[in-house]
Design a protein around this motif. Structure first.
Motif, PDB file in Angstrom:
ATOM      1  N   PHE A  75       0.831  -1.196   0.000  1.00 22.94           N
ATOM      2  CA  PHE A  75       0.000   0.000   0.000  1.00 22.94           C
ATOM      3  C   PHE A  75       0.875   1.260   0.000  1.00 22.94           C
ATOM      4  CE2 PHE A  75      -2.497   3.294   2.215  1.00 22.94           C
ATOM      5  CZ  PHE A  75      -3.434   3.469   1.207  1.00 22.94           C
ATOM      6  N   TYR A 109       3.794   1.419  -1.171  1.00 25.91           N
ATOM      7  CA  TYR A 109       4.444   1.475  -2.471  1.00 25.91           C
ATOM      8  C   TYR A 109       3.486   2.017  -3.544  1.00 25.91           C
ATOM      9  CZ  TYR A 109       7.832   0.152  -6.045  1.00 25.91           C
ATOM     10  OH  TYR A 109       8.753   0.189  -7.062  1.00 25.91           O
ATOM     11  N   THR A 110       2.209   1.689  -3.412  1.00 22.55           N
ATOM     12  CA  THR A 110       1.229   2.276  -4.337  1.00 22.55           C
ATOM     13  C   THR A 110       1.263   3.791  -4.239  1.00 22.55           C
ATOM     14  OG1 THR A 110      -0.235   0.356  -4.187  1.00 22.55           O
ATOM     15  CG2 THR A 110      -1.228   2.398  -4.939  1.00 22.55           C
ATOM     16  N   LEU A 163       4.366   5.038  -5.869  1.00 19.39           N
ATOM     17  CA  LEU A 163       4.309   4.940  -7.336  1.00 19.39           C
ATOM     18  C   LEU A 163       3.542   6.093  -7.971  1.00 19.39           C
ATOM     19  CD1 LEU A 163       3.658   1.173  -8.225  1.00 19.39           C
ATOM     20  CD2 LEU A 163       5.584   2.591  -8.939  1.00 19.39           C
ATOM     21  N   ALA A 218      -2.388  -1.543 -15.911  1.00 24.72           N
ATOM     22  CA  ALA A 218      -1.307  -2.177 -15.163  1.00 24.72           C
ATOM     23  C   ALA A 218      -0.774  -3.415 -15.870  1.00 24.72           C
ATOM     24  CB  ALA A 218      -1.786  -2.528 -13.757  1.00 24.72           C
ATOM     25  N   VAL A 261       2.416   1.638 -15.285  1.00 22.98           N
ATOM     26  CA  VAL A 261       2.177   1.120 -13.935  1.00 22.98           C
ATOM     27  C   VAL A 261       1.945   2.250 -12.919  1.00 22.98           C
ATOM     28  CG1 VAL A 261       3.287  -0.093 -12.027  1.00 22.98           C
ATOM     29  CG2 VAL A 261       3.257  -1.117 -14.288  1.00 22.98           C
ATOM     30  N   ALA A 313      -1.557   3.443 -13.424  1.00 20.23           N
ATOM     31  CA  ALA A 313      -2.539   2.504 -12.871  1.00 20.23           C
ATOM     32  C   ALA A 313      -2.612   2.657 -11.349  1.00 20.23           C
ATOM     33  CB  ALA A 313      -2.174   1.070 -13.235  1.00 20.23           C
ATOM     34  N   ALA A 314      -1.454   2.798 -10.721  1.00 17.64           N
ATOM     35  CA  ALA A 314      -1.432   2.962  -9.269  1.00 17.64           C
ATOM     36  C   ALA A 314      -2.184   4.229  -8.866  1.00 17.64           C
ATOM     37  CB  ALA A 314       0.010   3.016  -8.765  1.00 17.64           C
ATOM     38  N   SER A 361      -5.868   3.699  -9.086  1.00 13.76           N
ATOM     39  CA  SER A 361      -6.417   2.878  -8.004  1.00 13.76           C
ATOM     40  C   SER A 361      -6.481   3.664  -6.700  1.00 13.76           C
ATOM     41  CB  SER A 361      -5.617   1.585  -7.834  1.00 13.76           C
ATOM     42  OG  SER A 361      -4.322   1.860  -7.377  1.00 13.76           O
ATOM     43  N   LEU A 373      -9.406   6.020  -6.923  1.00 14.02           N
ATOM     44  CA  LEU A 373     -10.574   5.172  -6.702  1.00 14.02           C
ATOM     45  C   LEU A 373     -10.798   4.909  -5.215  1.00 14.02           C
ATOM     46  CD1 LEU A 373     -12.253   4.007  -8.943  1.00 14.02           C
ATOM     47  CD2 LEU A 373     -10.989   1.877  -8.722  1.00 14.02           C
ATOM     48  N   THR A 384      -3.611  -2.265  -3.549  1.00 14.87           N
ATOM     49  CA  THR A 384      -2.308  -2.903  -3.363  1.00 14.87           C
ATOM     50  C   THR A 384      -1.951  -3.813  -4.537  1.00 14.87           C
ATOM     51  OG1 THR A 384      -3.382  -4.677  -2.127  1.00 14.87           O
ATOM     52  CG2 THR A 384      -2.440  -2.899  -0.839  1.00 14.87           C
ATOM     53  N   PRO A 410       1.612  -3.256  -6.685  1.00 15.55           N
ATOM     54  CA  PRO A 410       2.832  -3.623  -5.958  1.00 15.55           C
ATOM     55  C   PRO A 410       2.883  -5.090  -5.543  1.00 15.55           C
ATOM     56  CG  PRO A 410       1.935  -1.587  -5.107  1.00 15.55           C
ATOM     57  CD  PRO A 410       0.916  -2.139  -6.034  1.00 15.55           C
TER      58      PRO A 410
END
Lengths: 322, 281
Positions: free
Chosen positions: A61, A63-64, A67, A284, A290, A293-294, A297, A300, B128, B131
């Protein structure tokens, strides 16, 4: 950064709270020592869960979030991008469309689910013979994977052999564009979604209705209340907390709509059933960006959190009034 | 409407009867809508035809014979059973241990850790997903059983569910064991585990069902045909039975069988699990 939605099932937890089993009045310093002292014995019990949770939920999470501030790809290397991804997401007309599609889906599926499953739950709570059999039959769709549910409904609406299509076109004389018209497709996906979740939510409502204090009902009856009044004035207000739980669960699941799209429409016709989650997946894993996409999300998640937060805070303040 | 208090007995009885009939009627209609399509699926699977056929005549088990002698399909069944069983067993073990620590031990950071865990309970998988996928590929878990199993063990729900029950175990029981010389391991094994059979069964059933039916994660991890689970195989199938709908339906029916058996055997647990998961008052 805790999503507000994470609090959904919390009321019960908050009520029980941590602490509890005390070991009695020791001095603060000694107590602190003792608490630290138990970390050793606790480790073998905790190590597996904490490692798994940290590796596959907490770190990913974080890392999202990281990103979303990057550009580039994992192969060519990431560089800091500031708020660029967020700006792009907000300007992305296809993302807007996915949000509109998801919103339309929610506008249909949420009220439909609440009303239908509440009614079925009320039905299931009546004490009649054979209720166990009905309950099992109504739970049947909940045992299927979404993939299988999608397959079933695709067969039912098949233009050549589908019984449902035969019924609507043959008996009713309607030529329903099940999955070929965008709006119809989304409404149809909502109905199938409802079908897959009737069993689960109805059981929740059933339990809530069964928990209603019968003394209250009897008292109202003595005061001359009829069945309808008892339902609307006593039972429905009392099951409100469960309705709120269902509301939050339906909302969160609606934003996550993916499996059914994959099986039934693949986003089509055109981009009419591109849901946000489908778009994230395409970005993704089908050759998109990527970090982008992160970012989607995360946007969202924020939207879900806000909606769920509104539902929950409303239920809290209403609970306070009582 | 207000006749209830004054109604004569026979009148009340007929009203009861009419009410019960209406309830039955409504329940039958809802049952039909819910279970009817599943029945049609089963009927379609019993036809040896390329298209879906819903007639009750000329039924045959040819599709099932063909499927159960198909190596790839059998592999999907094995994968599903293996993955769902492993995830279930490991989830119950890992979460039970953690639940004991969170409920009955005192250590620095306990409440903070537990709250962190709870806070993610409703965190959608999409937040998540990317990742976790990157991590899985970094750890060499793509197209491996480890990739299908290990990330599925991280969720907080089981700890939450089990902790509620462990907390309910009286401390006096544990203290008695401690006086008899038991450490935390002994108390866990000899007192807590036997008392938690019921909630562990609930968690096991729910974990199994959820993982049996899960789609998106195995879709990403299983890249070769022989690593797919049943739902992924059925959804992405492009070779063996793409041209044969009734064979696909037979596969779908086979994928339901374990769920149906579990449901019939543990109906009470299913309902208990639903309630434990959402409303605890």
């Amino acid at each position: 950064m805790t999503p507000v939605s994470a609090r959904a099932p919390a009321p019960a937890t908050v009520a029980t709270g941590p602490g509890g089993s005390g070991t009695g009045g020791t001095a603060p310093a000694r107590r602190r020592l003792r608490r630290l002292g138990e970390l050793g014995p606790a480790l073998p019990f905790l190590v597996a869960k904490v490692l798994l949770f940290g590796t596959f939920i907490a770190f990913p999470f974080a890392y999202t979030v990281y990103l979303t501030f990057q550009r580039g790809s994992l192969l060519s290397g990431l560089t800091f991008a500031g708020l660029e991804n967020y700006r792009n997401v907000l300007r992305d007309t296809l993302f807007h469309e996915t949000l509109r599609n998801t919103a339309l889906f929610m506008v249909v599926v949420i009220p439909l689910t609440i009303v239908v499953t509440c009614a079925v739950g009320l039905l299931l709570s009546s004490r009649i013979r054979g209720m166990r059999i009905y309950r099992s039959l109504i739970y049947t769709p909940s045992l299927l994977s979404i993939v299988v549910a999608g397959l079933i409904w695709k067969m039912l609406i098949d233009g050549e052999t589908g019984p449902l299509d035969r019924f609507t076109s043959g008996v009713l004389g309607l030529d329903v564009p099940w999955l070929t018209d965008g709006t119809t497709a989304i409404v149809f996906l909502s109905v199938v979604t409802l079908w897959t979740s009737i069993g689960f939510y109805s059981l929740l409502f059933m339990a809530a209705f069964n928990n209603v204090d019968l003394d209250l009902v009897d008292a109202a009856r003595i005061d001359g209340a009829g069945g309808w009044q008892i339902l609307t004035r006593i039972k429905l207000p009392l099951i409100r907390p469960v309705a709120q739980v269902v509301l939050v669960l339906v909302t969160i699941n609606a934003v996550q709509l993916f499996d059914l799209v994959y099986v039934m429409t693949q986003g089509g016709p055109g981009t009419a059933t591109y849901t946000a989650m489908w778009y994230v997946y395409q970005n993704a894993f089908n050759g998109g960006s990527v970090p982008y996409a992160a970012t989607m999300s995360l946007v969202l998640l924020l939207i879900t959190a806000v909606i769920a937060g509104i539902f929950i805070s409303r239920s809290r303040s209403e609970a306070d009034d009582v | 409407m207000s006749s209830v208090t004054t109604a004569a007995r026979p009148r009340r009885a007929t009203r009861r009867g009419a009410q019960a009939a209406a309830v039955h009627l409504a329940a039958i209609v809802v049952s039909f809508v819910c279970a009817g399509p599943v029945v049609l699926l089963i009927v379609a699977s019993l036809h040896d035809s390329v298209f879906a056929d819903f007639s009750f005549a000329n039924l045959t088990v040819a599709n099932y014979e063909r499927l159960l002698s198909n190596a790839v399909f059998l592999r999907w069944i094995v994968n599903s059973v293996l993955v769902a069983s492993a995830v279930t067993a490991l989830t119950v073990a890992v979460d039970m241990l953690a639940a004991y620590a969170f409920a009955k031990m005192r250590f620095a950071g306990r409440d903070l850790t537990f709250r962190l865990l709870l806070a993610t309970m409703m965190l959608p998988f999409s937040a998540t997903l990317v990742p976790v996928y990157l991590l899985a590929s970094e750890l060499g878990m793509i197209d491996r059983y480890s990739g299908l199993i290990v990330p599925a063990l991280a969720g907080p729900f089981g700890v939450y569910l089990l902790r509620q029950f462990v907390r309910g175990i009286p401390d006096s029981l544990l203290e008695a064991a401690r006086i008899d010389g038991a450490g935390h391991g002994g108390m866990f094994l000899r007192i807590v585990l036997p008392l938690c059979r019921q909630p562990m069964a609930v968690l096991a059933i729910f974990t199994f069902v959820a993982n049996w039916n899960t789609f998106l994660w195995p879709l990403l991890i299983a890249q070769s045909e022989h690593m797919m689970t049943l739902p992924v195989g059925i959804a992405t199938t492009n070779t063996q039975f793409a041209q044969n709908i009734s064979m696909l339906t037979a596969g779908a029916v086979i994928s339901i069988v374990p769920m149906a058996v579990l449901f019939v055997a543990f109906q009470r647990h299913f309902i208990g699990g639903v309630l434990a998961g959402a409303v605890k008052s």
